[in-house]
Write a protein that holds these residues in place. Structure first.
Motif, PDB file in Angstrom:
ATOM      1  N   LYS A  35     -20.369 -20.350 -27.572  1.00  0.00           N
ATOM      2  CA  LYS A  35     -19.594 -21.043 -26.548  1.00  0.00           C
ATOM      3  C   LYS A  35     -19.444 -20.204 -25.283  1.00  0.00           C
ATOM      4  O   LYS A  35     -19.361 -20.746 -24.176  1.00  0.00           O
ATOM      5  CB  LYS A  35     -18.206 -21.397 -27.092  1.00  0.00           C
ATOM      6  CG  LYS A  35     -18.225 -22.358 -28.265  1.00  0.00           C
ATOM      7  CD  LYS A  35     -18.720 -23.726 -27.847  1.00  0.00           C
ATOM      8  CE  LYS A  35     -18.580 -24.732 -28.981  1.00  0.00           C
ATOM      9  NZ  LYS A  35     -19.067 -26.085 -28.576  1.00  0.00           N
ATOM     10  N   SER A  67     -18.558 -15.439 -28.471  1.00  0.00           N
ATOM     11  CA  SER A  67     -17.541 -16.234 -29.146  1.00  0.00           C
ATOM     12  C   SER A  67     -18.124 -17.620 -29.351  1.00  0.00           C
ATOM     13  O   SER A  67     -18.800 -18.156 -28.458  1.00  0.00           O
ATOM     14  CB  SER A  67     -16.256 -16.311 -28.322  1.00  0.00           C
ATOM     15  OG  SER A  67     -15.249 -17.012 -29.030  1.00  0.00           O
ATOM     16  N   GLY A  68     -17.901 -18.169 -30.529  1.00  0.00           N
ATOM     17  CA  GLY A  68     -18.481 -19.476 -30.802  1.00  0.00           C
ATOM     18  C   GLY A  68     -18.032 -20.043 -32.133  1.00  0.00           C
ATOM     19  O   GLY A  68     -17.001 -19.646 -32.686  1.00  0.00           O
ATOM     20  N   VAL A  69     -18.814 -20.971 -32.658  1.00  0.00           N
ATOM     21  CA  VAL A  69     -18.471 -21.703 -33.871  1.00  0.00           C
ATOM     22  C   VAL A  69     -19.581 -21.504 -34.898  1.00  0.00           C
ATOM     23  O   VAL A  69     -20.774 -21.636 -34.573  1.00  0.00           O
ATOM     24  CB  VAL A  69     -18.291 -23.205 -33.564  1.00  0.00           C
ATOM     25  CG1 VAL A  69     -17.943 -23.976 -34.828  1.00  0.00           C
ATOM     26  CG2 VAL A  69     -17.208 -23.399 -32.505  1.00  0.00           C
ATOM     27  N   GLU A  84     -14.197 -20.728 -36.032  1.00  0.00           N
ATOM     28  CA  GLU A  84     -14.351 -20.122 -34.707  1.00  0.00           C
ATOM     29  C   GLU A  84     -14.308 -18.607 -34.849  1.00  0.00           C
ATOM     30  O   GLU A  84     -13.360 -18.054 -35.425  1.00  0.00           O
ATOM     31  CB  GLU A  84     -13.256 -20.610 -33.766  1.00  0.00           C
ATOM     32  CG  GLU A  84     -13.345 -22.106 -33.485  1.00  0.00           C
ATOM     33  CD  GLU A  84     -12.332 -22.556 -32.446  1.00  0.00           C
ATOM     34  OE1 GLU A  84     -12.668 -23.444 -31.642  1.00  0.00           O
ATOM     35  OE2 GLU A  84     -11.205 -22.024 -32.447  1.00  0.00           O
ATOM     36  N   PHE A  86     -15.661 -14.488 -33.230  1.00  0.00           N
ATOM     37  CA  PHE A  86     -16.141 -13.708 -32.096  1.00  0.00           C
ATOM     38  C   PHE A  86     -16.462 -12.306 -32.577  1.00  0.00           C
ATOM     39  O   PHE A  86     -16.027 -11.878 -33.649  1.00  0.00           O
ATOM     40  CB  PHE A  86     -15.143 -13.698 -30.939  1.00  0.00           C
ATOM     41  CG  PHE A  86     -13.951 -12.782 -31.130  1.00  0.00           C
ATOM     42  CD1 PHE A  86     -13.872 -11.578 -30.439  1.00  0.00           C
ATOM     43  CD2 PHE A  86     -12.911 -13.124 -31.989  1.00  0.00           C
ATOM     44  CE1 PHE A  86     -12.780 -10.742 -30.601  1.00  0.00           C
ATOM     45  CE2 PHE A  86     -11.811 -12.301 -32.150  1.00  0.00           C
ATOM     46  CZ  PHE A  86     -11.751 -11.095 -31.452  1.00  0.00           C
ATOM     47  N   LYS A 112     -11.567 -16.052 -34.517  1.00  0.00           N
ATOM     48  CA  LYS A 112     -10.942 -16.067 -33.196  1.00  0.00           C
ATOM     49  C   LYS A 112      -9.506 -16.555 -33.316  1.00  0.00           C
ATOM     50  O   LYS A 112      -9.253 -17.619 -33.883  1.00  0.00           O
ATOM     51  CB  LYS A 112     -11.721 -16.998 -32.249  1.00  0.00           C
ATOM     52  CG  LYS A 112     -11.159 -17.042 -30.833  1.00  0.00           C
ATOM     53  CD  LYS A 112     -11.908 -18.043 -29.970  1.00  0.00           C
ATOM     54  CE  LYS A 112     -11.535 -19.471 -30.275  1.00  0.00           C
ATOM     55  NZ  LYS A 112     -10.100 -19.794 -29.973  1.00  0.00           N
ATOM     56  N   SER A 117      -8.920 -18.259 -25.792  1.00  0.00           N
ATOM     57  CA  SER A 117     -10.008 -19.200 -25.551  1.00  0.00           C
ATOM     58  C   SER A 117     -11.325 -18.525 -25.919  1.00  0.00           C
ATOM     59  O   SER A 117     -11.396 -17.289 -26.074  1.00  0.00           O
ATOM     60  CB  SER A 117     -10.029 -19.617 -24.084  1.00  0.00           C
ATOM     61  OG  SER A 117     -10.377 -18.495 -23.269  1.00  0.00           O
ATOM     62  N   HIS A 118     -12.392 -19.300 -26.024  1.00  0.00           N
ATOM     63  CA  HIS A 118     -13.704 -18.706 -26.277  1.00  0.00           C
ATOM     64  C   HIS A 118     -14.092 -17.762 -25.140  1.00  0.00           C
ATOM     65  O   HIS A 118     -14.709 -16.716 -25.374  1.00  0.00           O
ATOM     66  CB  HIS A 118     -14.766 -19.795 -26.458  1.00  0.00           C
ATOM     67  CG  HIS A 118     -14.745 -20.447 -27.805  1.00  0.00           C
ATOM     68  ND1 HIS A 118     -15.040 -19.771 -28.961  1.00  0.00           N
ATOM     69  CD2 HIS A 118     -14.447 -21.719 -28.179  1.00  0.00           C
ATOM     70  CE1 HIS A 118     -14.951 -20.591 -29.997  1.00  0.00           C
ATOM     71  NE2 HIS A 118     -14.575 -21.781 -29.544  1.00  0.00           N
ATOM     72  N   SER A 122     -14.817 -13.835 -25.894  1.00  0.00           N
ATOM     73  CA  SER A 122     -16.138 -13.253 -25.648  1.00  0.00           C
ATOM     74  C   SER A 122     -16.057 -12.030 -24.744  1.00  0.00           C
ATOM     75  O   SER A 122     -16.958 -11.183 -24.752  1.00  0.00           O
ATOM     76  CB  SER A 122     -17.073 -14.292 -25.019  1.00  0.00           C
ATOM     77  OG  SER A 122     -16.739 -14.519 -23.651  1.00  0.00           O
ATOM     78  N   THR A 309     -20.579 -19.163 -19.709  1.00  0.00           N
ATOM     79  CA  THR A 309     -20.225 -20.271 -20.605  1.00  0.00           C
ATOM     80  C   THR A 309     -21.486 -21.054 -20.954  1.00  0.00           C
ATOM     81  O   THR A 309     -22.386 -21.214 -20.115  1.00  0.00           O
ATOM     82  CB  THR A 309     -19.189 -21.189 -19.967  1.00  0.00           C
ATOM     83  OG1 THR A 309     -19.668 -21.644 -18.685  1.00  0.00           O
ATOM     84  CG2 THR A 309     -17.874 -20.460 -19.765  1.00  0.00           C
TER      85      THR A 309
END
Length: 310
Positions: A35, A67-69, A84, A86, A112, A117-118, A122, A309
């Motif tokens: 993300k 950072s992501g899923v 989620e 990171f 996370k 936030s992502h 990150s 992003t």
């Protein structure tokens, strides 16, 4: 998937977006749908060929902070699809994080926190782990210590100030005058404008110096340490001559070679959840504008971090 790669060394214009196969996670790895991607000055140096070739010769894909899923996992119990996460996987080996998907060891990631936030998550791993390993693992900072952070307005510096404060230290930071309020906002007890004042004449009896600047800063810091004091450097870690000078003076010298330590990552998460740590993102850029982001990296003297992003 799309990845950002380069076929040659050079300026930001060498970064190009191409299609590539999705990576396949090995056992104990997870596939992360990215993300956000944190950018670091090291990546600009690698892109330009101004740093030892950790990634070999081009073509290569830069990046570590993600950072992501979780999309899928292979024989790992640590995460499930939809989690989620990171982290800073694989550093200093290639993580190829400038991409829409990254395959990473599950051990190199943490969940996370909902409060980040992502984009914020990150931005944290490289700078946060560098500061944590420098102050906690190497520096052993404890309640009442006097800590000097060189480059308090930078990515590592502004996080280091907060970690040192959380450990109970009295924190002094060097920064340009224009960053004074920024640095004070992260908890620095004193700020020295290095453009107007020689820090060696402004402070004394420092227990731990964290050097994120380089040049002659590490050597000059010898003059401000108390007897038996400790220099921890993120930029002169392999300077054996400097290490010898410190040892001859009865001081300690340590260099940080940051690694993707999950214990330290969880320590950072704990501080975030306690409201004692935040990371400043100066600007975000869409994936397609990576060259613009790298132009800012090349300029240096950034407050906090830049993020892509996806």
């Amino acid at each position: 998937m799309r990845v950002i790669t380069q076929q040659r060394l050079g300026g930001p214009e060498v970064l190009t977006i191409v299609d590539a196969p999705e990576p396949q996670p090995l056992p104990t790895e997870v596939l992360v749908r990215v993300k956000a991607i944190g950018l670091n000055p090291l990546e600009a140096l690698l892109r330009a060929g101004e740093f030892p070739p950790m990634l070999g010769r081009p073509p290569f894909v830069l990046g570590w902070d993600i950072s992501g899923v979780v999309e899928e996992g292979s024989l790992t119990w640590r995460f499930r699809p939809g989690d989620e996460v990171f982290g800073m996987p694989l550093f200093p080996r290639a993580a190829s994080a400038y991409a829409e998907f990254v395959s990473a060891p599950a051990l190199h990631l943490v969940r996370k926190p909902a409060s980040l936030s992502h984009v914020e998550a990150s931005a944290l791993p490289v700078v946060g782990l560098t500061a944590w390993q420098g102050l906690v693992d190497l520096g052993g900072v404890s309640e009442g210590d006097r800590v000097l952070v060189h480059g308090g307005g930078g990515g590592v510096g502004h996080v280091a100030i907060q970690i040192a404060k959380a450990l109970g230290a009295h924190v002094i930071a060097t920064a340009s005058g224009s960053k004074r309020k920024f640095v004070e906002g992260f908890g620095a007890d004193e700020v020295i404008d290095y453009t107007a004042v020689d820090f060696t004449g402004a402070v004394r009896d420092i227990d731990v110096v964290l050097d994120t600047i380089g040049g002659d800063t590490a050597e000059r810091s010898l003059d401000v340490l108390r007897p038996g004091g400790h220099l921890v450097t993120a930029v002169a870690e392999e300077d054996s001559g400097l290490a010898a000078k410190y040892e001859a003076a009865g001081m300690r010298f340590s260099g940080i070679a940051v690694d993707p330590d999950p214990v330290a990552l969880r320590g950072l998460v704990e501080l975030v959840e306690q409201g004692r740590l935040r990371v400043h993102v100066r600007e975000t850029f869409p994936f397609e504008r990576v060259a613009d982001a790298h132009r800012l990296l090349d300029g240096g003297h950034l407050r906090g971090k830049l993020v892509l992003t996806v």
